[in-house]
Scaffold this active site. Structure first.
Site, mmCIF file in Angstrom:
data_model
loop_
_atom_site.group_PDB
_atom_site.id
_atom_site.type_symbol
_atom_site.label_atom_id
_atom_site.label_comp_id
_atom_site.label_asym_id
_atom_site.label_seq_id
_atom_site.Cartn_x
_atom_site.Cartn_y
_atom_site.Cartn_z
ATOM 1 N N ILE A 185 0.856 -1.176 0.000
ATOM 2 C CA ILE A 185 0.000 0.000 0.000
ATOM 3 C C ILE A 185 0.892 1.225 0.000
ATOM 4 O O ILE A 185 1.864 1.289 0.751
ATOM 5 C CB ILE A 185 -0.955 0.031 1.219
ATOM 6 C CG1 ILE A 185 -1.915 -1.165 1.190
ATOM 7 C CG2 ILE A 185 -1.765 1.317 1.234
ATOM 8 C CD1 ILE A 185 -1.460 -2.336 1.984
ATOM 9 N N CYS A 186 0.582 2.168 -0.879
ATOM 10 C CA CYS A 186 1.281 3.450 -0.913
ATOM 11 C C CYS A 186 2.789 3.229 -1.108
ATOM 12 O O CYS A 186 3.204 2.423 -1.929
ATOM 13 C CB CYS A 186 0.956 4.226 0.361
ATOM 14 S SG CYS A 186 1.328 5.991 0.317
ATOM 15 N N SER A 187 3.621 3.922 -0.323
ATOM 16 C CA SER A 187 5.070 3.832 -0.502
ATOM 17 C C SER A 187 5.647 2.522 -0.007
ATOM 18 O O SER A 187 6.863 2.298 -0.111
ATOM 19 C CB SER A 187 5.769 5.006 0.198
ATOM 20 O OG SER A 187 5.418 5.058 1.570
ATOM 21 N N THR A 190 2.644 3.366 -6.983
ATOM 22 C CA THR A 190 2.810 3.811 -5.607
ATOM 23 C C THR A 190 2.160 5.183 -5.509
ATOM 24 O O THR A 190 1.559 5.662 -6.479
ATOM 25 C CB THR A 190 4.300 3.857 -5.201
ATOM 26 O OG1 THR A 190 4.406 4.133 -3.805
ATOM 27 C CG2 THR A 190 5.079 4.902 -5.984
#
Length: 335
Positions: A114-116, A134
């Site tokens: 998830i995300c970074s 990302t």
């Protein structure tokens, strides 16, 4: 009896809380929806830390890891998720964790970020040859890994069929895109009807229209080595309704069209025409967000002329129409 799937999420210091709680709440809500229908729960949720116990997140509160990833076998889990946040920088240099993830990858059915958190998977070499996204602000950092098939505009890269993504190792964009990813995983596990019921329970889109570009800043100002080009970039936003053709821009900058085109590509990575289109689009976004004018007026003020030209540019870069964008982000609905 239906198998209970074990869902594990890493938790580490300064992780983004929503990267963890958002997707896990979706799985918990699937359990609640099944119970409402008289069916047994199908997910068990686990938090894995460097050590068991409370871990303080970037928001300032703590989540309690029930197990240490050092002491568990990845084969015990169906799905393993890796969150992002400020703590990613330390985690992507944690060789013990990276090695554990490398050993986990062939043992879990699904491994996602998830995300970074994608930067952690990338540091472990687990995204090589795979599509990945990302948070839009971290796309340049992910781009530094040349083996990755970068798809920075996507909300997530999971695809159960493997035709438009990866069913085994996948990534998602910023923060709430982890919720989109979790809904896609539930749809793969339990079918569209259940995923839709969970989305309704949580007041979410089952599939959000558009990609993450609609939430990002399209233009990041960069210092220019060419003074004439820097002056032109300051001049363009105040003259969006003017003739901004290559010849007109070259005349304003006191450069030849060829020299101007070369300077744009060398210093900004795009040609003058595409740059102007994106500045106009950014201005249109701001007007629609502030509900300052109708879509027709916005098209005229920002130099698109006709609303159809504005619509094409919105679909090209944001994958939504100006009307949809205004309804989603504007103070009131534009007409």
């Amino acid at each position: 009896m239906e198998t209970v799937r074990q869902i594990a999420c890493l938790v580490f210091a300064d992780a983004m809380s929503l990267d963890i709680t958002g997707p896990l709440q979706v799985f918990a809500s699937a359990n609640a929806e099944r119970q409402r229908q008289g069916l047994p729960s199908c997910y068990e949720i686990h938090l894995l830390g460097n050590e068991a116990g409370p871990i303080t997140l970037s928001a300032g509160f703590a989540l309690v890891a029930d197990q240490s990833w050092h002491q568990v076998s990845a084969a015990d889990f169906d799905t393993l998720l890796v969150p992002g946040g400020a703590g990613v920088e330390a985690m992507r240099k944690n060789e013990a964790l990276l090695d554990w993830l490398r050993h986990a990858e062939p043992r879990v059915r699904r491994l996602g970020s998830i995300c970074s958190g994608a930067l952690i998977l990338a540091a472990a070499g687990l995204l090589d040859g795979r599509p990945a996204t990302t948070h839009w602000a971290d796309v340049p950092a992910l781009q530094a890994h040349p083996g990755i098939i970068l798809q920075g505009e996507r909300l997530h890269t999971f695809d159960a069929s493997g035709q438009d993504g990866d069913a085994h190792v996948f990534t998602s964009a910023g923060v709430t895109a982890g919720i989109d990813l979790a809904l896609a995983l539930i749809e793969s596990d339990l079918g569209r009807t259940m995923a839709l019921a969970v989305a309704r329970r949580l007041v979410l889109f089952l599939r959000r229209p558009g990609g993450q570009a609609q939430f990002s800043a399209l233009l990041t100002p960069e210092p220019c080595r060419t003074p004439k080009l820097a002056a032109l970039l300051d001049w363009i936003p105040a003259h969006l309704g003017d003739d901004l053709s290559l010849d007109a821009l070259a005349s304003q900058a006191g450069m030849s069209p060829r020299s101007l085109s070369r300077a744009f590509v060398q210093e900004l990575g795009v040609g003058p025409g595409k740059y102007v289109e994106r500045v106009r689009l950014e201005a249109a976004r701001a007007l629609l967000q502030d509900a300052q004018a109708s879509i027709g007026t916005v098209a005229r003020l920002t130099g698109f002329g006709h609303p159809e030209n504005l619509r094409r540019s919105f679909h090209k870069y944001l994958s939504v129409s100006p009307q949809e964008y205004a309804e989603r982000f504007g103070r009131t609905t534009s007409h």
